[in-house]
Design a protein around this motif. Structure first.
Motif, PDB file in Angstrom:
ATOM      1  N   UNK A  94     -13.116  13.817   4.534  1.00 21.24           N
ATOM      2  CA  UNK A  94     -12.287  12.645   4.278  1.00 21.24           C
ATOM      3  C   UNK A  94     -12.407  12.061   2.885  1.00 21.24           C
ATOM      4  N   UNK A  95     -13.063  12.768   1.985  1.00 26.39           N
ATOM      5  CA  UNK A  95     -13.248  12.250   0.627  1.00 26.39           C
ATOM      6  C   UNK A  95     -11.901  12.082  -0.068  1.00 26.39           C
ATOM      7  N   UNK A  96     -11.054  13.088   0.008  1.00 27.86           N
ATOM      8  CA  UNK A  96      -9.737  13.006  -0.636  1.00 27.86           C
ATOM      9  C   UNK A  96      -8.901  11.871  -0.080  1.00 27.86           C
ATOM     10  N   UNK A  97      -8.922  11.718   1.230  1.00 28.40           N
ATOM     11  CA  UNK A  97      -8.163  10.639   1.875  1.00 28.40           C
ATOM     12  C   UNK A  97      -8.655   9.276   1.388  1.00 28.40           C
ATOM     13  N   UNK A  98      -9.960   9.100   1.300  1.00 31.88           N
ATOM     14  CA  UNK A  98     -10.505   7.824   0.827  1.00 31.88           C
ATOM     15  C   UNK A  98     -10.175   7.598  -0.649  1.00 31.88           C
ATOM     16  N   UNK A  99     -10.181   8.647  -1.432  1.00 35.18           N
ATOM     17  CA  UNK A  99      -9.822   8.499  -2.838  1.00 35.18           C
ATOM     18  C   UNK A  99      -8.350   8.107  -2.984  1.00 35.18           C
ATOM     19  N   UNK A 100      -7.467   8.694  -2.180  1.00 40.08           N
ATOM     20  CA  UNK A 100      -6.056   8.317  -2.239  1.00 40.08           C
ATOM     21  C   UNK A 100      -5.864   6.862  -1.816  1.00 40.08           C
ATOM     22  N   UNK A 101      -6.623   6.408  -0.840  1.00 42.40           N
ATOM     23  CA  UNK A 101      -6.560   4.986  -0.454  1.00 42.40           C
ATOM     24  C   UNK A 101      -7.052   4.096  -1.588  1.00 42.40           C
ATOM     25  N   UNK A 102      -8.101   4.535  -2.269  1.00 42.49           N
ATOM     26  CA  UNK A 102      -8.596   3.780  -3.420  1.00 42.49           C
ATOM     27  C   UNK A 102      -7.507   3.660  -4.486  1.00 42.49           C
ATOM     28  N   UNK A 103      -6.792   4.757  -4.752  1.00 41.50           N
ATOM     29  CA  UNK A 103      -5.724   4.735  -5.759  1.00 41.50           C
ATOM     30  C   UNK A 103      -4.659   3.716  -5.362  1.00 41.50           C
ATOM     31  N   UNK A 104      -4.277   3.697  -4.081  1.00 41.64           N
ATOM     32  CA  UNK A 104      -3.313   2.691  -3.605  1.00 41.64           C
ATOM     33  C   UNK A 104      -3.829   1.277  -3.882  1.00 41.64           C
ATOM     34  N   UNK A 105      -5.081   1.031  -3.523  1.00 47.73           N
ATOM     35  CA  UNK A 105      -5.667  -0.298  -3.695  1.00 47.73           C
ATOM     36  C   UNK A 105      -5.755  -0.665  -5.173  1.00 47.73           C
ATOM     37  N   UNK A 106      -6.075   0.300  -6.002  1.00 52.87           N
ATOM     38  CA  UNK A 106      -6.182   0.044  -7.441  1.00 52.87           C
ATOM     39  C   UNK A 106      -4.819  -0.331  -8.021  1.00 52.87           C
ATOM     40  N   UNK A 107      -3.787   0.403  -7.622  1.00 51.62           N
ATOM     41  CA  UNK A 107      -2.440   0.089  -8.106  1.00 51.62           C
ATOM     42  C   UNK A 107      -2.044  -1.324  -7.695  1.00 51.62           C
ATOM     43  N   UNK A 108      -2.302  -1.672  -6.449  1.00 50.53           N
ATOM     44  CA  UNK A 108      -1.968  -3.017  -5.966  1.00 50.53           C
ATOM     45  C   UNK A 108      -2.741  -4.079  -6.741  1.00 50.53           C
ATOM     46  N   UNK A 109      -4.022  -3.834  -6.973  1.00 50.78           N
ATOM     47  CA  UNK A 109      -4.850  -4.800  -7.707  1.00 50.78           C
ATOM     48  C   UNK A 109      -4.341  -5.002  -9.137  1.00 50.78           C
TER      49      UNK A 109
END
Length: 156
Positions: A94-109
């Motif tokens: 699940x590392x890739x999935x968590x990294x993609x979620x991080x990217x979403x959160x970073x863009x929103x931030x």
């Protein structure tokens, strides 16, 4: 932005450059024969990307070893996901999935409503993954020796 349990989204430091290179090389090396050229992320200036604050890593919870990373760049109207790499030893966790979620959160931030990326047309595994996370194909374009499929994800 950081997940304390799993260590995603930790901005890479200069000391992480060898690990960033090692993970990137391990993740992209299998594609060299298939696409006929060295994938662009393997030729990136990792030290410069880390120094510019573009690299965020995922670490193993126990050992702290870098097992994945993203290289991102905020642009005027979107967040560009330049590279995502997961070490083959960490596949299926699940590392890739968590990294993609991080990217979403970073863009929103950062107040950005869209993420863009591209992948080589010969990396068909990626073409199955990105749509599952909300990315849509925008175009296919040849850039030098690379036949790339461009994606975007709107966050609104």
């Amino acid at each position: 932005m950081r997940s304390e349990q799993t260590g995603e989204g930790i901005r890479a430091a200069a000391a992480d450059v060898p690990a960033v290179k090692a993970v990137t090389d391990a993740a992209y090396r299998p594609y060299i024969e298939r696409i006929g050229v060295v994938p662009a992320p393997m030729e990136a200036d990792h030290a410069a990307d880390v120094a510019a604050g573009k690299v965020f890593v995922a670490r193993e919870p126990a050992a702290g070893r870098v097992v994945g990373l993203v290289v991102i760049e905020a642009r005027a109207d979107h967040l560009f996901l330049d590279s995502i790499a997961v070490h083959p030893d960490a596949h299926g966790r699940g590392v890739g999935r968590r990294l993609l979620r991080f990217v979403d959160a970073r863009a929103r931030a950062l107040g950005l409503e869209e993420i863009r990326l591209y992948t080589n047309a010969m990396m068909w595994e990626n073409q199955k993954i990105y749509p599952k996370y909300g990315y849509e194909v925008v175009e296919r374009r040849v850039d030098g020796p690379y036949d790339r499929i461009h994606y975007r994800k709107r966050l609104v």
